[in-house]
Design an enzyme around this catalytic site. Structure first.
Site, mmCIF file in Angstrom:
data_model
loop_
_atom_site.group_PDB
_atom_site.id
_atom_site.type_symbol
_atom_site.label_atom_id
_atom_site.label_comp_id
_atom_site.label_asym_id
_atom_site.label_seq_id
_atom_site.Cartn_x
_atom_site.Cartn_y
_atom_site.Cartn_z
ATOM 1 N N ARG A 230 4.183 5.043 9.493
ATOM 2 C CA ARG A 230 3.115 4.871 10.428
ATOM 3 C C ARG A 230 2.045 4.118 9.910
ATOM 4 O O ARG A 230 1.834 4.051 8.640
ATOM 5 C CB ARG A 230 2.683 6.399 10.779
ATOM 6 C CG ARG A 230 3.559 7.295 11.474
ATOM 7 C CD ARG A 230 3.287 8.399 12.007
ATOM 8 N NE ARG A 230 4.087 9.357 12.342
ATOM 9 C CZ ARG A 230 5.065 9.142 13.562
ATOM 10 N NH1 ARG A 230 4.727 8.182 14.584
ATOM 11 N NH2 ARG A 230 6.059 10.009 13.709
ATOM 12 N N ILE B 247 -1.574 3.031 8.800
ATOM 13 C CA ILE B 247 -2.542 3.736 8.444
ATOM 14 C C ILE B 247 -3.991 3.639 9.479
ATOM 15 O O ILE B 247 -4.845 4.632 9.453
ATOM 16 C CB ILE B 247 -3.035 3.322 7.089
ATOM 17 C CG1 ILE B 247 -3.551 4.468 6.242
ATOM 18 C CG2 ILE B 247 -3.883 2.056 6.916
ATOM 19 C CD1 ILE B 247 -3.854 4.084 4.892
ATOM 20 N N ASN C 243 2.981 -10.611 12.810
ATOM 21 C CA ASN C 243 1.786 -11.482 12.411
ATOM 22 C C ASN C 243 2.330 -12.643 11.325
ATOM 23 O O ASN C 243 3.092 -12.175 10.440
ATOM 24 C CB ASN C 243 0.501 -10.702 12.172
ATOM 25 C CG ASN C 243 -0.090 -10.118 13.177
ATOM 26 O OD1 ASN C 243 0.129 -10.362 14.361
ATOM 27 N ND2 ASN C 243 -0.561 -8.940 12.773
ATOM 28 N N HIS D 182 6.929 -7.591 8.168
ATOM 29 C CA HIS D 182 6.628 -6.444 8.736
ATOM 30 C C HIS D 182 6.630 -6.637 10.247
ATOM 31 O O HIS D 182 6.187 -7.470 10.910
ATOM 32 C CB HIS D 182 5.613 -5.324 8.362
ATOM 33 C CG HIS D 182 3.950 -6.142 8.449
ATOM 34 N ND1 HIS D 182 3.748 -7.021 7.382
ATOM 35 C CD2 HIS D 182 3.214 -6.120 9.476
ATOM 36 C CE1 HIS D 182 2.376 -7.629 7.850
ATOM 37 N NE2 HIS D 182 2.057 -6.929 8.888
HETATM 38 P P1 AMP Z 1 -1.005 -7.564 9.527
HETATM 39 O O1 AMP Z 1 -2.172 -7.690 9.990
HETATM 40 O O2 AMP Z 1 0.169 -7.979 10.475
HETATM 41 O O3 AMP Z 1 -0.657 -8.058 7.936
HETATM 42 O O4 AMP Z 1 -0.678 -5.846 9.449
HETATM 43 C C1 AMP Z 1 -0.724 -5.092 8.402
HETATM 44 C C2 AMP Z 1 -0.795 -3.610 8.982
HETATM 45 O O5 AMP Z 1 -0.579 -2.843 7.734
HETATM 46 C C3 AMP Z 1 -2.375 -3.339 9.227
HETATM 47 O O6 AMP Z 1 -2.036 -2.732 10.625
HETATM 48 C C4 AMP Z 1 -2.699 -2.132 8.221
HETATM 49 O O7 AMP Z 1 -3.394 -1.185 9.212
HETATM 50 C C5 AMP Z 1 -1.515 -1.562 7.660
HETATM 51 N N1 AMP Z 1 -1.647 -1.168 6.452
HETATM 52 C C6 AMP Z 1 -2.278 -1.435 5.435
HETATM 53 N N2 AMP Z 1 -2.272 -0.587 4.381
HETATM 54 C C7 AMP Z 1 -1.271 0.437 4.745
HETATM 55 C C8 AMP Z 1 -0.753 1.591 4.283
HETATM 56 N N3 AMP Z 1 -1.201 1.886 2.903
HETATM 57 N N4 AMP Z 1 -0.146 2.411 4.820
HETATM 58 C C9 AMP Z 1 0.292 2.194 6.083
HETATM 59 N N5 AMP Z 1 -0.279 1.132 6.879
HETATM 60 C C10 AMP Z 1 -1.099 0.384 6.147
#
Ligand code: AMP
Length: 113
Positions: free
Chosen positions: A28, A30, A86, A99
């Site tokens: 999930r 964060i 992204n 991701h």
């Molecule tokens: P992006 O902007 O596509 O690189 O998305 C990165 C995503 O990772 C964002 O939606 C963040 O909220 C999420 N994120 C960052 N650190 C964590 C974490 N430790 N656990 C879960 N999600 C995270």
């Protein structure tokens, strides 16, 4: 390796993991942008779509197939969901580990950008 998603994948930092196998992991987000917001990643550290080799292309297909399975499990497949990757600065990629975002559980914005 200081990649935060690699650290979640190896259990060095906690993540709210909903699925894992030898190749993929889902957890999930964060900072959820929708009632259901999962991230699907390969265990292997692939920084972005640009570094995906031809031999690794099936990983993306497996990520998408898993996303649909998880959307069903999370109860959002029937109403619909959005998958997002992204890439790069203007595309909004912050974490440099490939991701797939799975967003659902509400009527999502008509705007994509
Ligand atoms: P992006 O902007 O596509 O690189 O998305 C990165 C995503 O990772 C964002 O939606 C963040 O909220 C999420 N994120 C960052 N650190 C964590 C974490 N430790 N656990 C879960 N999600 C995270």
């Amino acid at each position: 390796m200081d990649c935060i998603f690699c650290q979640i994948a190896t259990g060095k930092i906690p993540g709210d993991i909903v699925y894992q196998d030898e190749e993929l992991l889902a957890f999930r987000d964060i900072n959820p942008q929708a009632p259901k917001h999962l991230l699907i990643i390969p265990r292997k550290h692939i920084p972005s779509l640009a570094e995906l080799s031809p031999a690794e292309l099936p990983i993306i297909g497996n990520m998408v197939a898993l996303a649909h399975k998880l959307a069903q499990q999370e109860g959002v497949a029937e109403t619909g969901y959005r998958l997002v990757v992204n890439y790069g600065e203007w595309g909004g990629q912050v974490v440099k580990h490939l991701h797939l975002h799975l967003l659902g559980g509400k009527k999502l914005s008509d705007k994509l950008g």
